[in-house]
Design a protein around this motif. Structure first.
Motif, mmCIF file in Angstrom:
data_model
loop_
_atom_site.group_PDB
_atom_site.id
_atom_site.type_symbol
_atom_site.label_atom_id
_atom_site.label_comp_id
_atom_site.label_asym_id
_atom_site.label_seq_id
_atom_site.Cartn_x
_atom_site.Cartn_y
_atom_site.Cartn_z
ATOM 1 N N ASN A 70 -64.436 26.592 -55.872
ATOM 2 C CA ASN A 70 -66.005 26.665 -55.754
ATOM 3 C C ASN A 70 -66.669 27.331 -56.748
ATOM 4 O O ASN A 70 -66.317 28.670 -57.040
ATOM 5 C CB ASN A 70 -66.231 27.642 -54.345
ATOM 6 N N LEU A 125 -65.310 21.026 -63.164
ATOM 7 C CA LEU A 125 -65.957 20.350 -61.989
ATOM 8 C C LEU A 125 -67.055 21.358 -61.539
ATOM 9 O O LEU A 125 -66.696 22.755 -61.078
ATOM 10 C CB LEU A 125 -64.833 20.316 -61.118
ATOM 11 N N TYR A 128 -68.024 22.276 -55.270
ATOM 12 C CA TYR A 128 -67.059 22.746 -54.515
ATOM 13 C C TYR A 128 -66.230 21.452 -54.613
ATOM 14 O O TYR A 128 -66.451 20.226 -54.174
ATOM 15 C CB TYR A 128 -67.527 22.771 -53.066
ATOM 16 N N TRP A 129 -64.737 21.519 -54.932
ATOM 17 C CA TRP A 129 -63.721 20.482 -54.969
ATOM 18 C C TRP A 129 -62.420 21.218 -54.524
ATOM 19 O O TRP A 129 -61.916 22.191 -54.302
ATOM 20 C CB TRP A 129 -63.529 20.461 -56.569
ATOM 21 N N SER A 130 -61.663 20.120 -53.982
ATOM 22 C CA SER A 130 -60.041 20.028 -53.916
ATOM 23 C C SER A 130 -59.605 19.576 -54.933
ATOM 24 O O SER A 130 -59.851 18.429 -55.337
ATOM 25 C CB SER A 130 -59.811 19.664 -52.353
ATOM 26 N N VAL A 131 -58.460 20.136 -55.443
ATOM 27 C CA VAL A 131 -57.488 19.568 -56.545
ATOM 28 C C VAL A 131 -56.011 19.561 -55.964
ATOM 29 O O VAL A 131 -55.751 20.588 -55.388
ATOM 30 C CB VAL A 131 -57.655 20.295 -57.985
ATOM 31 N N ALA A 146 -58.277 14.589 -57.252
ATOM 32 C CA ALA A 146 -59.458 15.704 -57.001
ATOM 33 C C ALA A 146 -60.590 15.103 -55.972
ATOM 34 O O ALA A 146 -60.653 13.652 -56.172
ATOM 35 C CB ALA A 146 -60.179 15.922 -58.362
ATOM 36 N N ALA A 147 -61.122 15.657 -55.319
ATOM 37 C CA ALA A 147 -62.254 15.205 -54.359
ATOM 38 C C ALA A 147 -63.139 16.171 -53.972
ATOM 39 O O ALA A 147 -62.992 17.502 -54.140
ATOM 40 C CB ALA A 147 -61.404 14.586 -53.101
ATOM 41 N N GLN A 148 -64.336 15.833 -53.604
ATOM 42 C CA GLN A 148 -65.234 16.810 -53.213
ATOM 43 C C GLN A 148 -64.823 17.626 -52.039
ATOM 44 O O GLN A 148 -64.017 16.990 -51.149
ATOM 45 C CB GLN A 148 -66.470 16.082 -52.717
ATOM 46 N N GLY A 149 -64.694 18.848 -52.159
ATOM 47 C CA GLY A 149 -64.081 19.871 -51.104
ATOM 48 C C GLY A 149 -64.554 19.815 -49.829
ATOM 49 O O GLY A 149 -63.861 19.603 -48.752
ATOM 50 N N SER A 152 -62.725 17.020 -48.120
ATOM 51 C CA SER A 152 -61.202 17.102 -48.183
ATOM 52 C C SER A 152 -60.601 17.797 -46.926
ATOM 53 O O SER A 152 -61.352 18.766 -46.253
ATOM 54 C CB SER A 152 -60.715 17.869 -49.391
#
Length: 163
Positions: A70, A125, A128-131, A146-149, A152
């Motif tokens: 984040n 990034l 807010y992301w997930s990796v 990776a995607a928008q948190g 996810s």
């Protein structure tokens, strides 16, 4: 199919034909599938994961981790495969699959590098992301997605999970 690409006996004999077949299927599924039509595809080296078992329709289940970032800072991390997500469909599960899953979901000392990797990704990034990272047979961790948190899966018991 029920094989990963490297385990498929057809693959080594007819790589180009098989590659073209897989690419055609990928494009066809994306064009005819739900959602937006992609404007680009990224192709990377196939990673052979260190997977103690397969689920779904032959998908290797391996050590994979998801980190949430984040505004450039790591918030939390979780194993990628919760037990209730695993389905065997037509496969016969190994008798000890839950023990195997528990082992691959247990934090190990070689994972400390993943915080550094996630922090580096967080510097480029925004928001807010997930990796996601996966562990391979060559004993290396690789950044795989990776995607928008907000889009996810996040362990609902985590204090950072959207409620």
């Amino acid at each position: 199919d029920n094989f990963s690409d490297v385990d498929n006996p057809y693959y080594p004999l007819h790589r180009i034909k098989y590659f073209n077949y897989k690419i055609f299927n990928l494009i066809e599924a994306n064009v005819n599938g739900p959602g937006l039509v992609p404007t680009a595809f990224a192709i990377r080296q196939f990673l052979t994961l260190e997977a103690p078992f397969k689920a779904f329709f032959g998908l290797p289940i391996a050590r994979e981790r998801r980190y949430f970032i984040n505004n450039g800072e790591v918030q939390c991390w979780h194993p990628y495969w919760p037990e209730d997500a695993i389905q065997f469909n037509l496969l016969n599960p190994p008798d000890n699959w839950q023990d195997l899953l528990k082992t691959i979901n247990t934090y190990q000392v070689d994972e400390t590098i993943l915080v550094t990797y996630a922090e580096r990704l967080g510097k480029v990034l925004n928001d807010y992301w997930s990796v996601d990272f996966a562990y391979t047979r060559d004993k290396q961790w690789y950044f795989i997605d990776a995607a928008q948190g907000i889009d996810s899966w996040h362990d609902p018991s985590c204090i950072y999970a959207a409620r």
